[in-house]
Scaffold this active site. Sequence first.
Site, short mmCIF file in Angstrom:
data_model
loop_
_atom_site.label_atom_id
_atom_site.label_comp_id
_atom_site.label_asym_id
_atom_site.label_seq_id
_atom_site.Cartn_x
_atom_site.Cartn_y
_atom_site.Cartn_z
N HIS A 266 86.64 56.32 74.56
CA HIS A 266 86.26 55.19 73.69
C HIS A 266 85.19 55.66 72.73
CE1 HIS A 266 84.54 51.17 72.64
NE2 HIS A 266 85.81 50.84 72.72
N PHE A 267 85.42 56.10 71.84
CA PHE A 267 85.97 56.66 70.67
C PHE A 267 85.85 58.17 70.73
CE2 PHE A 267 84.74 52.39 69.23
CZ PHE A 267 85.96 51.94 68.81
#
Length: 141
Positions: free
Chosen positions: A44-45
């Site tokens: 996440h990311f």
Amino acid sequence: MNAILSKLPYSKPFLFVNEILHIDENGAEGTFTFDENLDFYKGHFKDFPVTPGVILAEAMAQIGLVCLGIYLIGESTEKQQFAMTSSEIDYLKPVYPNEKVTVISEKIYFRFGKLKCKVIMKNNNNEIVCTGTISGMITAL
């Protein structure tokens, strides 16, 4: 306050409470540090990890709603379960790995087994990260 932490229905890696700083019949305040090794940061990311909003909401609920609910029901003889029923949260700033946040809740009402709170999360700079309302039901198992 350790008695409240021991009654939480969570364990690592889904426990988002490090300590309770204050709790009374009107609200709760506690902290959590988002360790950089938590699994969700891996995806996440890519190359720029940020704490997912759903995890921020969960930390707000665990500290601001569930810990307060445990305090309010006290030494009930029945085993209790907590379930979030609704939330409305505005996300204002990102939370990065290794950041410590403070969650502050204020009870709006507690009746008929339903607890509703105004909850704020702040970062180390005392800036509001997210704010909103969270409601939950307390039911016997």
